[in-house]
Design a protein around this motif. Structure first.
Motif, PDB file in Angstrom:
ATOM      1  N   THR A 111       1.458   6.223   1.578  1.00 48.15           N
ATOM      2  CA  THR A 111       1.639   6.128   3.030  1.00 48.15           C
ATOM      3  C   THR A 111       1.525   7.503   3.671  1.00 48.15           C
ATOM      4  OG1 THR A 111       3.081   4.214   2.741  1.00 48.15           O
ATOM      5  CG2 THR A 111       3.200   5.353   4.854  1.00 48.15           C
ATOM      6  N   SER A 139       9.971   3.447  11.585  1.00 48.59           N
ATOM      7  CA  SER A 139       9.858   2.005  11.380  1.00 48.59           C
ATOM      8  C   SER A 139       8.859   1.684  10.269  1.00 48.59           C
ATOM      9  CB  SER A 139       9.431   1.339  12.689  1.00 48.59           C
ATOM     10  OG  SER A 139       9.170  -0.018  12.501  1.00 48.59           O
ATOM     11  N   VAL A 140       7.734   2.384  10.248  1.00 48.57           N
ATOM     12  CA  VAL A 140       6.728   2.158   9.205  1.00 48.57           C
ATOM     13  C   VAL A 140       7.277   2.554   7.839  1.00 48.57           C
ATOM     14  CG1 VAL A 140       4.482   2.939   8.336  1.00 48.57           C
ATOM     15  CG2 VAL A 140       4.751   2.369  10.749  1.00 48.57           C
ATOM     16  N   THR A 146      10.382   2.671   6.922  1.00 51.57           N
ATOM     17  CA  THR A 146      11.401   1.694   6.549  1.00 51.57           C
ATOM     18  C   THR A 146      10.764   0.430   5.988  1.00 51.57           C
ATOM     19  OG1 THR A 146      12.926   2.543   8.205  1.00 51.57           O
ATOM     20  CG2 THR A 146      13.328   0.310   7.419  1.00 51.57           C
ATOM     21  N   ARG A 147       9.735  -0.053   6.647  1.00 48.86           N
ATOM     22  CA  ARG A 147       9.066  -1.274   6.182  1.00 48.86           C
ATOM     23  C   ARG A 147       8.392  -1.074   4.826  1.00 48.86           C
ATOM     24  NH1 ARG A 147       8.146  -5.038  10.727  1.00 48.86           N
ATOM     25  NH2 ARG A 147       9.120  -4.044  12.538  1.00 48.86           N
ATOM     26  N   VAL A 148       7.761   0.076   4.639  1.00 46.86           N
ATOM     27  CA  VAL A 148       7.120   0.361   3.347  1.00 46.86           C
ATOM     28  C   VAL A 148       8.179   0.466   2.252  1.00 46.86           C
ATOM     29  CG1 VAL A 148       5.826   2.109   2.054  1.00 46.86           C
ATOM     30  CG2 VAL A 148       5.058   1.424   4.321  1.00 46.86           C
ATOM     31  N   SER A 149       9.299   1.100   2.553  1.00 50.13           N
ATOM     32  CA  SER A 149      10.378   1.238   1.570  1.00 50.13           C
ATOM     33  C   SER A 149      10.942  -0.114   1.176  1.00 50.13           C
ATOM     34  CB  SER A 149      11.495   2.114   2.137  1.00 50.13           C
ATOM     35  OG  SER A 149      11.031   3.403   2.383  1.00 50.13           O
ATOM     36  N   ILE A 150      11.161  -0.974   2.148  1.00 49.33           N
ATOM     37  CA  ILE A 150      11.687  -2.311   1.852  1.00 49.33           C
ATOM     38  C   ILE A 150      10.658  -3.120   1.063  1.00 49.33           C
ATOM     39  CG2 ILE A 150      12.409  -4.490   2.894  1.00 49.33           C
ATOM     40  CD1 ILE A 150      13.684  -2.805   5.133  1.00 49.33           C
ATOM     41  N   TRP A 151       9.384  -3.015   1.458  1.00 48.48           N
ATOM     42  CA  TRP A 151       8.329  -3.716   0.732  1.00 48.48           C
ATOM     43  C   TRP A 151       8.262  -3.261  -0.725  1.00 48.48           C
ATOM     44  CZ3 TRP A 151       3.985  -1.568  -1.558  1.00 48.48           C
ATOM     45  CH2 TRP A 151       3.062  -2.494  -2.063  1.00 48.48           C
ATOM     46  N   ASP A 178      17.913  -1.750   1.252  1.00 49.37           N
ATOM     47  CA  ASP A 178      18.112  -1.315   2.626  1.00 49.37           C
ATOM     48  C   ASP A 178      19.477  -1.789   3.109  1.00 49.37           C
ATOM     49  OD1 ASP A 178      17.261  -0.007   4.925  1.00 49.37           O
ATOM     50  OD2 ASP A 178      16.629  -1.883   5.849  1.00 49.37           O
ATOM     51  N   ARG A 228      20.438  -3.854   6.865  1.00 51.05           N
ATOM     52  CA  ARG A 228      20.481  -5.309   6.747  1.00 51.05           C
ATOM     53  C   ARG A 228      21.868  -5.822   7.060  1.00 51.05           C
ATOM     54  NH1 ARG A 228      17.165  -6.726   1.304  1.00 51.05           N
ATOM     55  NH2 ARG A 228      15.192  -5.899   1.987  1.00 51.05           N
TER      56      ARG A 228
END
Length: 179
Positions: free
Chosen positions: A10, A151-152, A154-159, A164, A168
Motif C-alpha cells: 500500500t 481510513s485506507v 485502517t481498511r487494509v490493516s483489517i483486511w 482492530d 470495533r
C-alpha cells in the motif's frame, strides 16, 4: 506478517500515485502520500521494531523513486514513524481534527529536516521565505488528506487480519450471544 506486506505494498502504491499526481498538481498542492502512510501506520502499528523496519523500507522505496540522497527519506520516515508511534500512545489522535493537526505538524517538521539534511550533505541553500510559505501550505494540504489516508490504512490493516479492537464495537444479538 501479512499485515506488514499489505501495508508495504500500500505504501509503495501510494508513492506511485503521488508521483502520478505530481505531474498534474504543483508541488506544494500535491499531498505527500508516502509520509502520510508512514504516519498512519505509526498510529495503528503495535510493535516498534517491526514498524521501524517497515518505515525504513518505505523510506528506501521513496529514495529509489525520487532520486534523492540515498537514505535521506528512510531516515526521516523512521523518525516520522517513531513520532507517530509514541504520540499515538500518549495523545488521542483518532479524531479527524487531531489527526489533521498532527499530520500537518509532522509534515512541516519533515520538510525542515529534509532541507537540513540536504543542506548538510549536498550544500543546498537553506529555506527562503517563499519556501517556508510553501512548506506551511504543503503541511496544510497533507493535514487535510490525512483522515482519508488513515481510513485506507485502517481498511487494509483489517483486511490483512490485524485486530482492530480500538475501533470495533461489541454487538449483541437478540438471544444474548456475543456476535
Amino acid at each position: 506478517m501479512k499485515s506488514g506486506i499489505a501495508l508495504l505494498v500500500t505504501g509503495i502504491l501510494a508513492l506511485v500515485l503521488q508521483g502520478a499526481l505530481a505531474t498534474f498538481v504543483s508541488p506544494p498542492w500535491c499531498p505527500d502520500l508516502g509520509v502520510l502512510v508512514v504516519i498512519c501506520i505509526g498510529l495503528r502499528w503495535r510493535g516498534l521494531a517491526a514498524g521501524l523496519c517497515l518505515a525504513a523500507l518505505l523510506g528506501f522505496a521513496a529514495d529509489l523513486l525520487s532520486g534523492s540522497l540515498m537514505g535521506q527519506h528512510a531516515l526521516l520516515r523512521v523518525v516520522a514513524f517513531a513520532s507517530a508511534f509514541f504520540a499515538g500512545r500518549q495523545l488521542n489522535l483518532k479524531g479527524s481534527l487531531p489527526l489533521v493537526i498532527f499530520s500537518a505538524a509532522v509534515t512541516v517538521g519533515y520538510g525542515i529536516a529534509l532541507v537540513a539534511v540536504s543542506t548538510f550533505f549536498v550544500g543546498r541553500t537553506p529555506l527562503t521565505l517563499g519556501g517556508v510559505a510553501d512548506l506551511l501550505l504543503h503541511g496544510g494540504i497533507n493535514g487535510l488528506v490525512a483522515p482519508f489516508v488513515y481510513s485506507v490504512i485502517t481498511r487494509v490493516s483489517i483486511w490483512a487480519g490485524e485486530d482492530d479492537a480500538n475501533s470495533r464495537t461489541l454487538h449483541f444479538d437478540p438471544q444474548g450471544r456475543i456476535a
